[in-house]
Design a protein around this motif. Structure first.
Motif, short mmCIF file in Angstrom:
data_model
loop_
_atom_site.label_atom_id
_atom_site.label_comp_id
_atom_site.label_asym_id
_atom_site.label_seq_id
_atom_site.Cartn_x
_atom_site.Cartn_y
_atom_site.Cartn_z
N THR A 268 31.68 32.74 36.27
CA THR A 268 32.62 32.99 35.17
C THR A 268 33.81 33.85 35.61
O THR A 268 34.61 34.26 34.78
N LEU A 270 37.42 34.78 37.13
CA LEU A 270 38.76 34.25 37.35
C LEU A 270 39.57 35.30 38.11
O LEU A 270 39.36 36.50 37.93
N GLN A 298 34.98 36.41 32.47
CA GLN A 298 35.03 35.83 31.13
C GLN A 298 33.79 36.18 30.31
O GLN A 298 32.67 36.12 30.80
N SER A 316 37.03 39.17 27.23
CA SER A 316 36.77 39.18 28.67
C SER A 316 37.15 40.53 29.25
O SER A 316 38.06 41.20 28.76
N GLN A 437 47.78 31.01 27.65
CA GLN A 437 46.35 30.72 27.62
C GLN A 437 45.70 31.55 28.73
O GLN A 437 46.30 31.74 29.80
N THR A 439 43.37 30.91 30.85
CA THR A 439 43.14 30.22 32.12
C THR A 439 44.43 29.75 32.77
O THR A 439 44.57 29.82 34.00
N SER A 440 45.39 29.27 31.97
CA SER A 440 46.62 28.72 32.56
C SER A 440 47.73 29.74 32.66
O SER A 440 48.73 29.51 33.35
N GLN A 484 48.62 30.80 36.75
CA GLN A 484 47.40 30.01 36.63
C GLN A 484 46.25 30.74 37.32
O GLN A 484 46.38 31.24 38.43
N THR A 485 45.10 30.81 36.66
CA THR A 485 43.95 31.50 37.24
C THR A 485 43.26 30.63 38.27
O THR A 485 43.39 29.40 38.29
N CYS A 486 42.49 31.29 39.12
CA CYS A 486 41.64 30.62 40.11
C CYS A 486 40.19 30.85 39.72
O CYS A 486 39.77 31.99 39.52
N SER A 487 39.44 29.79 39.58
CA SER A 487 38.00 29.88 39.28
C SER A 487 37.26 30.19 40.57
O SER A 487 36.60 29.34 41.17
N GLN A 497 44.30 25.26 41.81
CA GLN A 497 44.12 26.60 41.29
C GLN A 497 43.93 27.64 42.38
O GLN A 497 44.37 28.78 42.24
#
Length: 512
Positions: A268, A270, A298, A316, A437, A439-440, A484-487, A497
């Protein structure tokens, strides 16, 4: 040891609102002609002079600008043995009056990053992108504001005048009343000749050099090279000379971004880069927030049914990260103390408590709207300061007496002093989402009060009042951009990402 002095004039073409116009950029710097492997090479007497044409002066006059304060950020590639690493040379200038006609010449100066050669061989320095920021002052002292005007002027584009067919990069927008005109110059003209040589260390004790590895501040020993250093993501190839990190408000490739790799990532987790601008109301101008790394863990999403529909809520945890500390990279701010003395301070934002990201999405298919609040207790710390070029000893503990403070919309749930940033997003299926957002990424805005300073000074000299009078106060607008996040914790994170070593692939650019 002799000194190599470089004085190079570079022609550019700027697409101003009045049309394409030539501009000349002159770079001056001094280098040692020779250095041992592992020895720091520090360019000195660095100046960047930009001569804007009469048409640019007319554009400034149309904006009712009476004076300008210039900031420059020149991307420089240090190359050796076919490899190179990236650095940013930053400079600031004293306020300059806008002439009634004719060209406008702006000269900036500043300390630039050191370069450490990792092997023997010639070093070369090559100019890259140049960003010039003009903080505008009006005759009546109207403050600059980074908030965009609803009526933007024409977009600007500049490029190096050359025979190459390579296009210039995408231009920033020029907004009326922003107090800053970005001048982005693409392409890479040769800046400095080869000739700085790095040879074997000639230390008397015969100890092997550390080959540019950073030193561990606690042990004094050279730090280990991190895993994956043979193919780093920071724009540096194996065997290239090493450049010190510099703050960046206008990123120029991955070389301007600090390391952002979470070694304890979970599924989870980022990671993301953030940057932006912040007004300092007392200074009638804005300062760049450097490209900084943030880790996000998250929270578990929940569903709430309310009169307007179904809400998906999530809180988060987040934290800044820079070289093992919860802080931004150091960055510079230039201001006038007592209204006339140019002062340059090296600052850092330190996280002193939990940071959270609260998201609330209203899901009424096919329309999804969201609100997000970022809450962060951040203290502003002064690392170094110079007045008229003379260094002030600020001591080791110069900082705001408490965290930066915003008006909290829910003080019962979130008590205490902290910064609050807010962002909104919207998506109409199947179109892409717009706005912020988690995540983005996207834009987050807010206002803060900068508290009084404490602990500033050394040797019995108290500088608290100097910084408090110059900087502290309410109404300081902030616009932060998250990329933009990286997972980072996924077994196979998306290539768009994350980099190969699981750092965020997207480095955002600041917006006003």
């Amino acid at each position: 040891m002799e000194t190599l002095k470089v004085d190079t004039a570079l022609p550019y073409v700027c697409a101003l609102p009045s049309g394409p116009q030539p501009a000349t950029v002159r770079i001056r710097a001094a280098f040692p002609d020779r250095a041992a492997v592992g020895e720091e090479i520090r360019p000195t007497d660095v100046t960047t002079t930009v001569e804007l044409p009469a048409a640019a002066v007319a554009d400034l006059t149309a904006l009712k600008a009476a004076e300008v304060r210039a900031e420059t950020a020149l991307g420089v590639a240090a190359g050796q043995n076919g490899q190179e690493t990236q650095a940013v040379w930053r400079g600031t200038a004293q306020p300059t009056g806008v002439p009634a006609d004719g060209p406008l010449t702006l000269t900036t100066t500043g300390d630039v990053p050191v370069v450490t050669a990792s092997a023997a061989g010639d070093l070369s320095f090559t100019a890259g992108n140049l960003d010039v920021g003009l903080a505008l002052g009006t005759a009546d002292g109207t403050p600059a504001d980074p908030r965009p005007s609803p009526s933007p002027a024409r977009r600007t584009r500049t490029r190096r005048r050359t025979g190459s067919s390579r296009p210039s990069r995408s231009p920033p927008a020029l907004h009326r009343g922003t107090g800053r005109i970005p001048l982005a110059v693409g392409l890479r003209p040769a800046l400095l000749p080869s000739g700085v040589r790095a040879g074997p260390s000639e230390s008397q004790d015969g100890a092997a050099p550390t080959h540019g590895l950073p030193r561990n501040e606690e042990t004094g020993a050279g730090a280990e090279k991190p895993a994956g250093a043979e193919k780093p993501a920071g724009g540096k190839s194996a065997g290239a000379p090493e450049a010190a990190d510099t703050p960046s408000g206008t990123p120029a490739g991955r070389g301007s971004a600090p390391t952002c790799r979470n070694e304890q990532a979970t599924p989870t987790t980022l990671t993301a880069y953030i940057t932006g601008y912040s007004n300092v109301r007392k200074l009638n101008g804005a300062n760049a927030i450097p490209v900084s790394c943030v880790f996000i863990e998250q929270g578990e999403p929940g569903i709430e049914f309310r009169p307007d529909g179904m809400h998906v809520v999530q809180t988060s945890d987040a934290s800044l990260f820079h070289e093992g500390r919860k802080q931004t990279p150091p960055f510079q701010a230039t201001f006038l103390t007592f209204g006339f003395a140019p002062t340059t301070a090296t600052l850092v934002l330190e996280q002193v408590g939990p940071m959270s990201v609260e998201s609330d999405m209203l899901a009424n298919y096919p329309v999804y709207t969201s609100d997000a609040y970022v809450r962060a207790p951040l203290v502003l710390r002064v690392l170094d300061a110079r007045v008229n070029g003379t260094r002030l000893d600020v001591g080791p503990s110069c900082r705001t007496e408490k965290p930066l403070t915003s008006l909290e919309p829910d003080p019962v749930k979130y008590p205490g002093d902290h910064l609050v940033l807010h962002g909104t997003g919207r998506q109409v299926i199947p179109d892409p989402a717009t706005g912020y957002q988690l995540t983005s990424g996207g834009a987050l805005t807010g206002e803060v009060t900068i508290p009084a300073f404490k602990g500033c000074g050394a040797g019995g000299e108290n500088l608290d009042r100097l910084f408090t009078a110059s900087i502290s106060g309410p109404g300081n607008y902030i616009k932060q951009i998250q990329g933009q996040t990286c997972s980072a914790g996924l077994e196979d994170p998306p290539a768009d990402q994350c980099t190969e070593d699981r750092q965020p692939a997207v480095i955002p650019k600041p917006e006003r």
